[in-house]
Motif scaffolding. Structure first.
Motif, PDB file in Angstrom:
ATOM      1  N   ASN A   3       2.963  16.098  -5.753  1.00 11.98           N
ATOM      2  CA  ASN A   3       1.788  15.323  -6.112  1.00 11.98           C
ATOM      3  C   ASN A   3       2.015  14.686  -7.466  1.00 11.98           C
ATOM      4  O   ASN A   3       2.462  15.330  -8.405  1.00 11.98           O
ATOM      5  N   ASP A   4       1.714  13.395  -7.597  1.00 11.83           N
ATOM      6  CA  ASP A   4       1.953  12.673  -8.840  1.00 11.83           C
ATOM      7  C   ASP A   4       0.724  12.658  -9.742  1.00 11.83           C
ATOM      8  O   ASP A   4       0.686  11.941 -10.725  1.00 11.83           O
ATOM      9  N   LYS A  32      -1.896  10.826  -4.359  1.00  7.82           N
ATOM     10  CA  LYS A  32      -0.702  10.306  -5.015  1.00  7.82           C
ATOM     11  C   LYS A  32      -0.894  10.147  -6.520  1.00  7.82           C
ATOM     12  O   LYS A  32      -0.011   9.647  -7.215  1.00  7.82           O
ATOM     13  N   LYS A 114       2.740   5.242   4.158  1.00  5.56           N
ATOM     14  CA  LYS A 114       3.931   5.315   3.314  1.00  5.56           C
ATOM     15  C   LYS A 114       4.384   3.919   2.909  1.00  5.56           C
ATOM     16  O   LYS A 114       4.825   3.691   1.775  1.00  5.56           O
ATOM     17  N   ILE A 117       1.937   2.645   0.103  1.00  3.56           N
ATOM     18  CA  ILE A 117       2.174   3.189  -1.235  1.00  3.56           C
ATOM     19  C   ILE A 117       3.438   2.597  -1.835  1.00  3.56           C
ATOM     20  O   ILE A 117       3.517   2.344  -3.044  1.00  3.56           O
ATOM     21  N   GLN A 183       8.381  10.075  -6.248  1.00  2.93           N
ATOM     22  CA  GLN A 183       8.402   8.734  -6.831  1.00  2.93           C
ATOM     23  C   GLN A 183       9.801   8.137  -6.753  1.00  2.93           C
ATOM     24  O   GLN A 183       9.970   6.953  -6.436  1.00  2.93           O
ATOM     25  N   ASP A 186      10.531   7.057  -3.151  1.00  3.57           N
ATOM     26  CA  ASP A 186       9.827   5.827  -2.788  1.00  3.57           C
ATOM     27  C   ASP A 186      10.406   4.602  -3.477  1.00  3.57           C
ATOM     28  O   ASP A 186      10.565   3.537  -2.872  1.00  3.57           O
TER      29      ASP A 186
END
Length: 241
Positions: A3-4, A32, A114, A117, A183, A186
């Motif tokens: 979790n960011d 997120k 996904k 984001i 992160q 992604d």
């Protein structure tokens, strides 16, 4: 992926007349780490924008009171905040109209969470990047030629795999920032990658092994979170830029 929440503070305004979509997006984006505000009519969108000063707007095209195109035009008169248009229409005309009106991206419903984001992060990165990208980076004995994608240490060429090079550049350009494994997946691998966080750990280990230790920089492990690249060759005022 981690979790960011503790690492990100960007605010996102979601404007969509479908209450269920607002709820789903709000829950997902908050998971997120984003701060999320929602509204369901065009008439409230500008007021919400001025009140919350979001870092990015997810804006539906078809809205009661005022459509997304008009809202986008009004936002552009007062702000350059990134705007991603949401629409059920996927034809070229709508895409062109959105981009011509100043939209930064265009996502067709139904969309994959996904992918969304990844697009949000990509748009935010572009909006925060300087106009000129550094082509040659020297940190102590480390030389990075971003044009030719070549790396040298003490004058010796280091053979890096494509993703190892991308990861190194991403670390350097995010100097001083704590980056989660999610992160990194992604932003470096992209939303099309469906691996897990161990991929990041393997590539970081390879980078460390190939580049060796340095008195001028380090890739530090942040326990249970991710990694942090630190430069020691910059003045204190520049170290976190």
């Amino acid at each position: 992926m981690e979790n960011d929440r503790t690492l990100m503070s960007e605010k996102i305004l979601v404007v969509d007349d479908d209450e269920k979509i607002c709820q789903i997006l709000s829950l997902y984006l908050r998971s997120k780490g984003y701060e999320v505000f929602t509204c369901q009519s065009g008439s409230k969108a500008i007021t919400s924008f001025e009140e919350f000063s979001p870092d990015l707007v997810l804006l539906d095209v078809m809205l009661p009171g005022m459509d997304g195109w008009e809202i986008l035009k009004r936002i552009r008169k007062i702000s350059n905040a990134p705007v991603i248009m949401l629409t059920a229409k996927g034809d070229t005309t709508d895409r062109v109209q959105g981009l011509d009106c100043g939209a930064d991206d265009y996502v067709v419903k139904p969309f994959d969470s996904k992918e969304l984001i990844a697009r949000i992060r990509a748009v935010m990165r572009r909006s925060g990047q300087p106009e000129e990208i550094e082509k040659h980076i020297k940190i102590g004995s480390l030389d990075v030629d971003t044009n030719n994608r070549v790396v040298y240490v003490d004058g010796n060429r280091i053979e890096l795999a494509p993703k190892e090079f991308d990861l190194l550049c991403y670390f350097i350009h995010n100097n001083g920032k704590v980056l989660t494994r999610g992160q990194l997946l992604d932003d470096v691998w992209g939303f099309e990658f469906y691996g897990d966080s161990r991929t990041v750990d393997v590539h970081v280990k390879r980078l460390r092994d190939k580049l060796g230790q340095s008195d001028f920089w380090s890739i530090r492990t942040v326990w249970r979170v991710g990694y942090k690249f630190e430069r020691f060759d910059l003045p204190m005022d520049d170290a976190d830029k």
